[in-house]
Design a protein around this motif. Sequence first.
Motif, PDB file in Angstrom:
ATOM      1  N   VAL A   1      38.627  19.255 -18.790  1.00 56.70           N
ATOM      2  CA  VAL A   1      38.322  18.088 -17.944  1.00 56.70           C
ATOM      3  C   VAL A   1      37.063  17.389 -18.455  1.00 56.70           C
ATOM      4  O   VAL A   1      36.054  18.045 -18.763  1.00 56.70           O
ATOM      5  CB  VAL A   1      38.142  18.493 -16.470  1.00 56.70           C
ATOM      6  N   ILE A   2      37.135  16.070 -18.553  1.00 61.26           N
ATOM      7  CA  ILE A   2      35.969  15.234 -18.922  1.00 61.26           C
ATOM      8  C   ILE A   2      35.788  14.174 -17.835  1.00 61.26           C
ATOM      9  O   ILE A   2      36.753  13.488 -17.460  1.00 61.26           O
ATOM     10  CB  ILE A   2      36.166  14.552 -20.292  1.00 61.26           C
ATOM     11  N   PHE A   3      34.563  14.037 -17.351  1.00 63.27           N
ATOM     12  CA  PHE A   3      34.231  12.994 -16.385  1.00 63.27           C
ATOM     13  C   PHE A   3      33.446  11.889 -17.095  1.00 63.27           C
ATOM     14  O   PHE A   3      32.478  12.175 -17.810  1.00 63.27           O
ATOM     15  CB  PHE A   3      33.389  13.545 -15.234  1.00 63.27           C
ATOM     16  N   ILE A   4      33.873  10.648 -16.897  1.00 70.24           N
ATOM     17  CA  ILE A   4      33.109   9.489 -17.399  1.00 70.24           C
ATOM     18  C   ILE A   4      32.784   8.617 -16.188  1.00 70.24           C
ATOM     19  O   ILE A   4      33.676   8.028 -15.570  1.00 70.24           O
ATOM     20  CB  ILE A   4      33.893   8.685 -18.440  1.00 70.24           C
ATOM     21  N   LEU A   5      31.513   8.546 -15.847  1.00 70.16           N
ATOM     22  CA  LEU A   5      31.046   7.750 -14.701  1.00 70.16           C
ATOM     23  C   LEU A   5      30.454   6.440 -15.225  1.00 70.16           C
ATOM     24  O   LEU A   5      29.609   6.462 -16.120  1.00 70.16           O
ATOM     25  CB  LEU A   5      29.993   8.520 -13.910  1.00 70.16           C
TER      26      LEU A   5
ATOM     27  N   ILE B   1      37.064  12.467  -3.214  1.00 71.88           N
ATOM     28  CA  ILE B   1      36.499  13.379  -4.202  1.00 71.88           C
ATOM     29  C   ILE B   1      37.125  14.765  -4.079  1.00 71.88           C
ATOM     30  O   ILE B   1      37.331  15.469  -5.079  1.00 71.88           O
ATOM     31  CB  ILE B   1      34.962  13.442  -4.049  1.00 71.88           C
ATOM     32  N   ARG B   2      37.451  15.166  -2.854  1.00 71.71           N
ATOM     33  CA  ARG B   2      38.103  16.470  -2.674  1.00 71.71           C
ATOM     34  C   ARG B   2      39.474  16.498  -3.354  1.00 71.71           C
ATOM     35  O   ARG B   2      39.897  17.534  -3.875  1.00 71.71           O
ATOM     36  CB  ARG B   2      38.243  16.763  -1.183  1.00 71.71           C
ATOM     37  N   GLU B   3      40.167  15.364  -3.343  1.00 70.12           N
ATOM     38  CA  GLU B   3      41.453  15.291  -4.041  1.00 70.12           C
ATOM     39  C   GLU B   3      41.254  15.536  -5.544  1.00 70.12           C
ATOM     40  O   GLU B   3      42.048  16.233  -6.186  1.00 70.12           O
ATOM     41  CB  GLU B   3      42.090  13.920  -3.813  1.00 70.12           C
ATOM     42  N   ILE B   4      40.187  14.922  -6.094  1.00 71.55           N
ATOM     43  CA  ILE B   4      39.891  15.141  -7.515  1.00 71.55           C
ATOM     44  C   ILE B   4      39.601  16.614  -7.763  1.00 71.55           C
ATOM     45  O   ILE B   4      40.071  17.214  -8.741  1.00 71.55           O
ATOM     46  CB  ILE B   4      38.687  14.273  -7.944  1.00 71.55           C
ATOM     47  N   ARG B   5      38.812  17.209  -6.872  1.00 67.76           N
ATOM     48  CA  ARG B   5      38.427  18.612  -7.034  1.00 67.76           C
ATOM     49  C   ARG B   5      39.650  19.537  -7.016  1.00 67.76           C
ATOM     50  O   ARG B   5      39.700  20.547  -7.723  1.00 67.76           O
ATOM     51  CB  ARG B   5      37.455  18.994  -5.914  1.00 67.76           C
ATOM     52  N   ASP B   6      40.649  19.165  -6.216  1.00 66.09           N
ATOM     53  CA  ASP B   6      41.879  19.964  -6.177  1.00 66.09           C
ATOM     54  C   ASP B   6      42.730  19.741  -7.426  1.00 66.09           C
ATOM     55  O   ASP B   6      43.370  20.678  -7.930  1.00 66.09           O
ATOM     56  CB  ASP B   6      42.700  19.600  -4.932  1.00 66.09           C
ATOM     57  N   GLU B   7      42.713  18.516  -7.947  1.00 63.57           N
ATOM     58  CA  GLU B   7      43.560  18.178  -9.094  1.00 63.57           C
ATOM     59  C   GLU B   7      43.072  18.819 -10.387  1.00 63.57           C
ATOM     60  O   GLU B   7      43.868  19.146 -11.278  1.00 63.57           O
ATOM     61  CB  GLU B   7      43.619  16.666  -9.281  1.00 63.57           C
TER      62      GLU B   7
ATOM     63  N   ALA C   1      30.237  12.180  -0.645  1.00 67.43           N
ATOM     64  CA  ALA C   1      31.120  12.210  -1.807  1.00 67.43           C
ATOM     65  C   ALA C   1      30.375  12.714  -3.042  1.00 67.43           C
ATOM     66  O   ALA C   1      30.924  13.490  -3.834  1.00 67.43           O
ATOM     67  CB  ALA C   1      31.690  10.820  -2.058  1.00 67.43           C
ATOM     68  N   PHE C   2      29.121  12.290  -3.203  1.00 66.64           N
ATOM     69  CA  PHE C   2      28.315  12.797  -4.328  1.00 66.64           C
ATOM     70  C   PHE C   2      28.138  14.310  -4.220  1.00 66.64           C
ATOM     71  O   PHE C   2      28.249  15.044  -5.213  1.00 66.64           O
ATOM     72  CB  PHE C   2      26.948  12.118  -4.350  1.00 66.64           C
ATOM     73  N   ASN C   3      27.875  14.784  -3.003  1.00 64.91           N
ATOM     74  CA  ASN C   3      27.683  16.226  -2.810  1.00 64.91           C
ATOM     75  C   ASN C   3      28.963  16.992  -3.114  1.00 64.91           C
ATOM     76  O   ASN C   3      28.922  18.102  -3.667  1.00 64.91           O
ATOM     77  CB  ASN C   3      27.219  16.505  -1.380  1.00 64.91           C
ATOM     78  N   ALA C   4      30.105  16.400  -2.761  1.00 65.44           N
ATOM     79  CA  ALA C   4      31.380  17.054  -3.030  1.00 65.44           C
ATOM     80  C   ALA C   4      31.682  17.097  -4.526  1.00 65.44           C
ATOM     81  O   ALA C   4      32.393  17.987  -5.002  1.00 65.44           O
ATOM     82  CB  ALA C   4      32.498  16.320  -2.290  1.00 65.44           C
ATOM     83  N   LEU C   5      31.118  16.123  -5.263  1.00 71.14           N
ATOM     84  CA  LEU C   5      31.367  16.039  -6.703  1.00 71.14           C
ATOM     85  C   LEU C   5      30.469  16.973  -7.512  1.00 71.14           C
ATOM     86  O   LEU C   5      30.795  17.331  -8.654  1.00 71.14           O
ATOM     87  CB  LEU C   5      31.160  14.587  -7.156  1.00 71.14           C
ATOM     88  N   LEU C   6      29.348  17.399  -6.925  1.00 76.31           N
ATOM     89  CA  LEU C   6      28.315  18.113  -7.672  1.00 76.31           C
ATOM     90  C   LEU C   6      28.836  19.355  -8.391  1.00 76.31           C
ATOM     91  O   LEU C   6      28.659  19.503  -9.603  1.00 76.31           O
ATOM     92  CB  LEU C   6      27.167  18.515  -6.733  1.00 76.31           C
ATOM     93  N   LYS C   7      29.454  20.259  -7.634  1.00 76.85           N
ATOM     94  CA  LYS C   7      29.842  21.543  -8.214  1.00 76.85           C
ATOM     95  C   LYS C   7      30.883  21.373  -9.317  1.00 76.85           C
ATOM     96  O   LYS C   7      30.784  21.997 -10.389  1.00 76.85           O
ATOM     97  CB  LYS C   7      30.399  22.444  -7.107  1.00 76.85           C
ATOM     98  N   THR C   8      31.865  20.479  -9.067  1.00 79.88           N
ATOM     99  CA  THR C   8      32.901  20.227 -10.072  1.00 79.88           C
ATOM    100  C   THR C   8      32.309  19.587 -11.318  1.00 79.88           C
ATOM    101  O   THR C   8      32.709  19.890 -12.451  1.00 79.88           O
ATOM    102  CB  THR C   8      34.002  19.311  -9.481  1.00 79.88           C
TER     103      THR C   8
END
Length: 528
Positions: A150-154, A104-110, A135-142
Motif C-alpha cells: 500500500v502507498i498513500f499519496i496525500l 477513512i475507516r472504509e480505507i482502513r478496512d480495504e 478522520a486524521f486520527n483514524a488515518l494515523l495508525k494505517t
Amino acid sequence: MSYTALYRKYRPQNFTDVKGQDAIVATIRNQIQAERIAHAYLFCGTRGTGKTTIAKIFAKAVNCEHPVEGSPCGTCASCQAIAAGTSMNVIEIDAASNNGVDNIREIRDEVTYAPTEGRYKVYIIDEVHMLSIGAFNALLKTLEEPPSYVIFILATTESHKIPVTILSRCQRYDFHRISVDTISTRLMELLEYEQAEADEKAVRYIAKAADGAMRDALSLLDQCMAFYMDRRLTYDHVLEVLGAVDTERFSALFRAVIGNEVVTVMRQIENLVGEGRDLSQFVNDFTWYLRNLLLLQSSEHMEDVLDISSENLSLLKEECKMADSTELMRFIRIFSELSGQVRYSAQKRILIEIAFIKLCRPQMEEDLGSILARIDRLEKRMEEGVIQPAAAGLAHSNNNNETIQRTETEKIALPKAISEDMRQIAGNWRSIVSQMPGSLSVFMKKAHISVGDHDELLIVLDDAIIYGMLAEEERKLEIVKSISNIVGKEVEIQIRCNDSGQTSERAYVDLEQMIHADIEYEDFPDSV
C-alpha cells in the motif's frame, strides 16, 4: 465526439512530459528505479502545479509491467487501465467531500486486501487538509504501518492545516510555481499540435496571468482560442478576453498621478469601466506595475528580474525617475490595501477612485509616508522656482518691506430674504447628498451651499481638483436631478471654487448652518 478541454487533453502521461518540477520528478524516478519506495508521500503546492498528475504517473510507474527508467511505458494493460480510470489498484479520494471518520475507516478496512493484479495499491487523497480531526486520527495508525503493498499519496494546497502527526509520517515534496518561460514554451508547443497561431507576446501574457499554474494557463488559452476561433491570437485579443489592461494605460495613469491630474485619472477609470475591464485584476496589475518601477529605481541591473519587453523597459526607466522611492512605496501600500478591500466590495469603482485621489493628494493622509511625499513635492517646486503666493492674511508693505497682518474680512451678511425653495434645500441638504450616485456623493460632502446673486443655489468648494470634476456639465446635471427629486422642481445652481484665501464659511454665507432646520442629521464618514 465531444470536445476535450486542453488541460485534460494534454495532461502528462509520463514523467518526461511533466514541466517545471524537475527536482521532484528526478527524485521519484530514482526511488522507483532503486525500489526504495516510501509508504506515504505528501505533495504540497498551489493549484495547477502537477500534484495529482505526478501522483497518477507515480501510481502507473510502480505497477507498470515494463517501466522505462522509472517512468511508465503507457502501453501495458496496467498503465492503460490506470489511465482509463478502471484500475482497482489506484483509488482516488476527494477529501473535500469524503472527510468523515467513516470514509477513512472504509480505507482502513480495504487496505487489508492485497491487490488482485499489479504490485501496489495506491491511495491518492486530494485536498487532504479538508479531513476532520477525527478522520486524521483514524488515518494515523494505517499511515504509520501500512501493508507493504500500500502507498498513500496525500495532496494539499494548505499544508499548514495538516496535523504534525501526519506530516511526520510522510515524505514531503513542495511543488513550486512554474516559471513564465516554462509555461509559455509549453503553450507554444500545444498551439502547434492544435494547428493554431498566436503572437508570442499574447502567449507570454497568458503564462503570466496563470500565476505559476500550468492548468490555469491551459484553461485561459482554451478560453482565448474559443473566443477568436480560427484566427491568429494577438495580444489585444487576450487583453479583451481576460478583461485585462495594457501597460500603456498604466503608464498614462501613473503620469497623470505624478502630475496631480485627478480629472484625467477619473476619465481613464471611466474608460476602463466602460470597456468592461476586470477592476480587481486591474488593481493587482497596477500594483505590479508600481513594483516594477520601484525595482528599477532601486538598481540599474533589474532587466533580468523584470519579465517585460524592451520597449516597455525603456518606458519604465523613464517613469521611475518621476517619483522617489518613498512615494512609490506609498503608492504600493495604498494599492496593496486596496487589493484586499476591492475583492469583496460591491463598489469597486468608488474604492479605486478614492485610492487614486489619495495618490494625487498626499495631504489627505496623515501617515509618515504621505508627509514625506508632501515635503518632497514642495522641495521640487522650490527647485523649479515655483513660489507659492503669500497667505491671504499677510500683505507686504510697499514702503518698508515689513509684513503686516491683514484684518479678517467681515462675514458677508445674510440676504434679507431667502426663498422657500432655498430653505427646503438647506433643510434637506444632507439627505440630498446621501442620495446622489456613486462618487458624486463623496465629493459633494466637501461642498458648502450659499445663495447666489440671482437667488440661485451656490455650491462652493475649497478644493480646486474636486471643483474641476463637479464643474463638468454631466456632473452638474446629476446634481440638479438629485436636488429636484427632493424639492419637486428644477433649481438653478452655480458651482464656484473658493479662491479667496479664506475658508468657505468666512467667504460665503453657509446657508445650511444659517437655516437652523429642526432636523437631526446623520453624520457622514469622511471617505475622501
